[in-house]
Design a protein around this motif. Structure first.
Motif, PDB file in Angstrom:
ATOM      1  N   TYR A  25       0.824  -1.205   0.000  1.00  0.00           N
ATOM      2  CA  TYR A  25       0.000   0.000   0.000  1.00  0.00           C
ATOM      3  C   TYR A  25       0.861   1.259   0.000  1.00  0.00           C
ATOM      4  N   ARG A  26       0.531   2.161  -0.896  1.00  0.00           N
ATOM      5  CA  ARG A  26       1.092   3.511  -0.948  1.00  0.00           C
ATOM      6  C   ARG A  26      -0.006   4.427  -1.480  1.00  0.00           C
ATOM      7  N   TRP A  27      -0.151   5.579  -0.862  1.00  0.00           N
ATOM      8  CA  TRP A  27      -1.095   6.569  -1.377  1.00  0.00           C
ATOM      9  C   TRP A  27      -0.724   6.866  -2.814  1.00  0.00           C
ATOM     10  N   PRO A  28      -1.625   6.948  -3.730  1.00  0.00           N
ATOM     11  CA  PRO A  28      -3.076   6.857  -3.674  1.00  0.00           C
ATOM     12  C   PRO A  28      -3.617   5.525  -4.202  1.00  0.00           C
ATOM     13  N   CYS A  29      -3.173   4.426  -3.649  1.00  0.00           N
ATOM     14  CA  CYS A  29      -3.602   3.093  -4.089  1.00  0.00           C
ATOM     15  C   CYS A  29      -5.134   2.971  -4.011  1.00  0.00           C
ATOM     16  N   GLU A  30      -5.736   2.458  -5.067  1.00  0.00           N
ATOM     17  CA  GLU A  30      -7.202   2.319  -5.131  1.00  0.00           C
ATOM     18  C   GLU A  30      -7.604   0.934  -5.632  1.00  0.00           C
ATOM     19  N   PRO A  31      -7.208  -0.117  -4.931  1.00  0.00           N
ATOM     20  CA  PRO A  31      -7.611  -1.441  -5.413  1.00  0.00           C
ATOM     21  C   PRO A  31      -9.111  -1.644  -5.233  1.00  0.00           C
ATOM     22  N   TYR A  32      -9.664  -2.541  -6.021  1.00  0.00           N
ATOM     23  CA  TYR A  32     -11.043  -2.953  -5.773  1.00  0.00           C
ATOM     24  C   TYR A  32     -11.007  -3.847  -4.545  1.00  0.00           C
ATOM     25  N   LEU A  33     -11.969  -3.685  -3.653  1.00  0.00           N
ATOM     26  CA  LEU A  33     -11.932  -4.359  -2.361  1.00  0.00           C
ATOM     27  C   LEU A  33     -13.086  -5.329  -2.186  1.00  0.00           C
ATOM     28  N   LEU A  34     -12.796  -6.410  -1.516  1.00  0.00           N
ATOM     29  CA  LEU A  34     -13.806  -7.360  -1.062  1.00  0.00           C
ATOM     30  C   LEU A  34     -13.610  -7.499   0.436  1.00  0.00           C
ATOM     31  N   GLY A  35     -14.684  -7.442   1.201  1.00  0.00           N
ATOM     32  CA  GLY A  35     -14.557  -7.590   2.648  1.00  0.00           C
ATOM     33  C   GLY A  35     -15.914  -7.494   3.309  1.00  0.00           C
ATOM     34  N   LYS A  36     -15.957  -7.834   4.578  1.00  0.00           N
ATOM     35  CA  LYS A  36     -17.191  -7.726   5.351  1.00  0.00           C
ATOM     36  C   LYS A  36     -17.443  -6.255   5.647  1.00  0.00           C
ATOM     37  N   THR A  37     -18.570  -5.759   5.199  1.00  0.00           N
ATOM     38  CA  THR A  37     -18.835  -4.326   5.357  1.00  0.00           C
ATOM     39  C   THR A  37     -18.957  -3.907   6.808  1.00  0.00           C
ATOM     40  N   LYS A  38     -19.341  -4.791   7.691  1.00  0.00           N
ATOM     41  CA  LYS A  38     -19.471  -4.402   9.099  1.00  0.00           C
ATOM     42  C   LYS A  38     -18.118  -4.044   9.711  1.00  0.00           C
ATOM     43  N   ASN A  39     -17.031  -4.501   9.101  1.00  0.00           N
ATOM     44  CA  ASN A  39     -15.701  -4.239   9.629  1.00  0.00           C
ATOM     45  C   ASN A  39     -15.002  -3.063   8.953  1.00  0.00           C
ATOM     46  N   ILE A  40     -15.552  -2.577   7.877  1.00  0.00           N
ATOM     47  CA  ILE A  40     -14.883  -1.553   7.077  1.00  0.00           C
ATOM     48  C   ILE A  40     -15.385  -0.164   7.471  1.00  0.00           C
ATOM     49  N   PRO A  41     -14.467   0.785   7.711  1.00  0.00           N
ATOM     50  CA  PRO A  41     -14.895   2.152   8.054  1.00  0.00           C
ATOM     51  C   PRO A  41     -15.769   2.746   6.947  1.00  0.00           C
ATOM     52  N   LEU A  42     -16.645   3.617   7.332  1.00  0.00           N
ATOM     53  CA  LEU A  42     -17.547   4.259   6.379  1.00  0.00           C
ATOM     54  C   LEU A  42     -16.781   5.218   5.466  1.00  0.00           C
ATOM     55  N   TYR A  43     -17.324   5.409   4.302  1.00  0.00           N
ATOM     56  CA  TYR A  43     -16.811   6.362   3.316  1.00  0.00           C
ATOM     57  C   TYR A  43     -17.056   7.781   3.824  1.00  0.00           C
ATOM     58  N   ASP A  44     -16.096   8.661   3.639  1.00  0.00           N
ATOM     59  CA  ASP A  44     -16.231  10.056   4.066  1.00  0.00           C
ATOM     60  C   ASP A  44     -17.011  10.819   2.995  1.00  0.00           C
ATOM     61  N   GLU A  45     -18.235  11.155   3.293  1.00  0.00           N
ATOM     62  CA  GLU A  45     -19.130  11.766   2.313  1.00  0.00           C
ATOM     63  C   GLU A  45     -18.811  13.220   2.005  1.00  0.00           C
ATOM     64  N   ARG A  46     -17.784  13.783   2.634  1.00  0.00           N
ATOM     65  CA  ARG A  46     -17.379  15.144   2.273  1.00  0.00           C
ATOM     66  C   ARG A  46     -16.779  15.176   0.871  1.00  0.00           C
ATOM     67  N   PHE A  47     -16.342  14.016   0.365  1.00  0.00           N
ATOM     68  CA  PHE A  47     -15.747  13.940  -0.970  1.00  0.00           C
ATOM     69  C   PHE A  47     -16.862  13.823  -2.009  1.00  0.00           C
ATOM     70  N   VAL A  48     -17.474  14.954  -2.322  1.00  0.00           N
ATOM     71  CA  VAL A  48     -18.609  14.956  -3.241  1.00  0.00           C
ATOM     72  C   VAL A  48     -18.211  15.293  -4.664  1.00  0.00           C
ATOM     73  N   HIS A  49     -17.026  15.828  -4.877  1.00  0.00           N
ATOM     74  CA  HIS A  49     -16.563  16.151  -6.218  1.00  0.00           C
ATOM     75  C   HIS A  49     -15.570  15.086  -6.662  1.00  0.00           C
ATOM     76  N   TYR A  50     -15.258  15.086  -7.921  1.00  0.00           N
ATOM     77  CA  TYR A  50     -14.316  14.107  -8.439  1.00  0.00           C
ATOM     78  C   TYR A  50     -12.935  14.329  -7.834  1.00  0.00           C
ATOM     79  N   GLY A  51     -12.303  13.259  -7.413  1.00  0.00           N
ATOM     80  CA  GLY A  51     -10.928  13.345  -6.938  1.00  0.00           C
ATOM     81  C   GLY A  51     -10.742  12.833  -5.532  1.00  0.00           C
TER      82      GLY A  51
END
Length: 156
Positions: A25-51
């Motif tokens: 892992y190194r920023w800005p790594c964006e792999p497609y993820l598979l995992g149990k959603t109950k264990n994964i932190p929520l997405y930060d909805e402040r990111f409403v624009h592209y990027g």
């Protein structure tokens, strides 16, 4: 389109792999993820624009000490599609400064909340502290604690 987002997966290694291996892992790594959603932190909805929308989510997951395994002989296909109206270059460029500022703020917030140095991704040692409104808040290895009363508190 954006090779930096996927080079952490080491495709040359994946082509030859016969067993799971960990992504570097190194920023800005964006792999497609598979995992149990109950264990994964929520997405930060402040990111409403592209990027940095997906990148910030993966970074937060990394800060929470998740590691990313690459599965051999598995792949996903991303179908090319038209950009959403909000993602055109003109609108994207109009918000790039806002997105970059939010990204740096997010890195600090999510890293600090997880007890991780947001520059290095390394966990803070127990005893690391911050001062917030004149109060010393100490990382105990699991949580941020108000030193004056011993109660868990928000470090931000």
């Amino acid at each position: 389109e954006f090779w930096e987002a996927f080079k952490c997966l080491h495709y040359d290694k994946w082509y030859e792999a016969s067993e799971l291996y960990l992504a570097d892992y190194r920023w800005p790594c964006e792999p497609y993820l598979l995992g149990k959603t109950k264990n994964i932190p929520l997405y930060d909805e402040r990111f409403v624009h592209y990027g940095n929308d997906k990148a910030q989510h993966v970074l937060n997951i990394f800060y929470k000490q998740f590691r990313f395994g690459v599965l051999p002989a598995h792949f996903l296909m991303h179908w090319t599609h038209a950009l959403a109206e909000w993602a055109d270059d003109k609108k994207r460029n109009a918000h790039i400064g806002e997105v970059m500022e939010l990204t740096e703020q997010f890195k600090f917030e999510s890293g600090t909340e997880a007890g991780v140095n947001w520059h290095t991704g390394i966990k803070f040692a127990a005893g690391t502290y911050r001062v917030k409104n004149g109060v010393k808040i100490v990382w105990n290895g699991k949580d941020w604690v108000d030193e004056s009363n011993g109660k868990a508190t928000d470090p931000l």
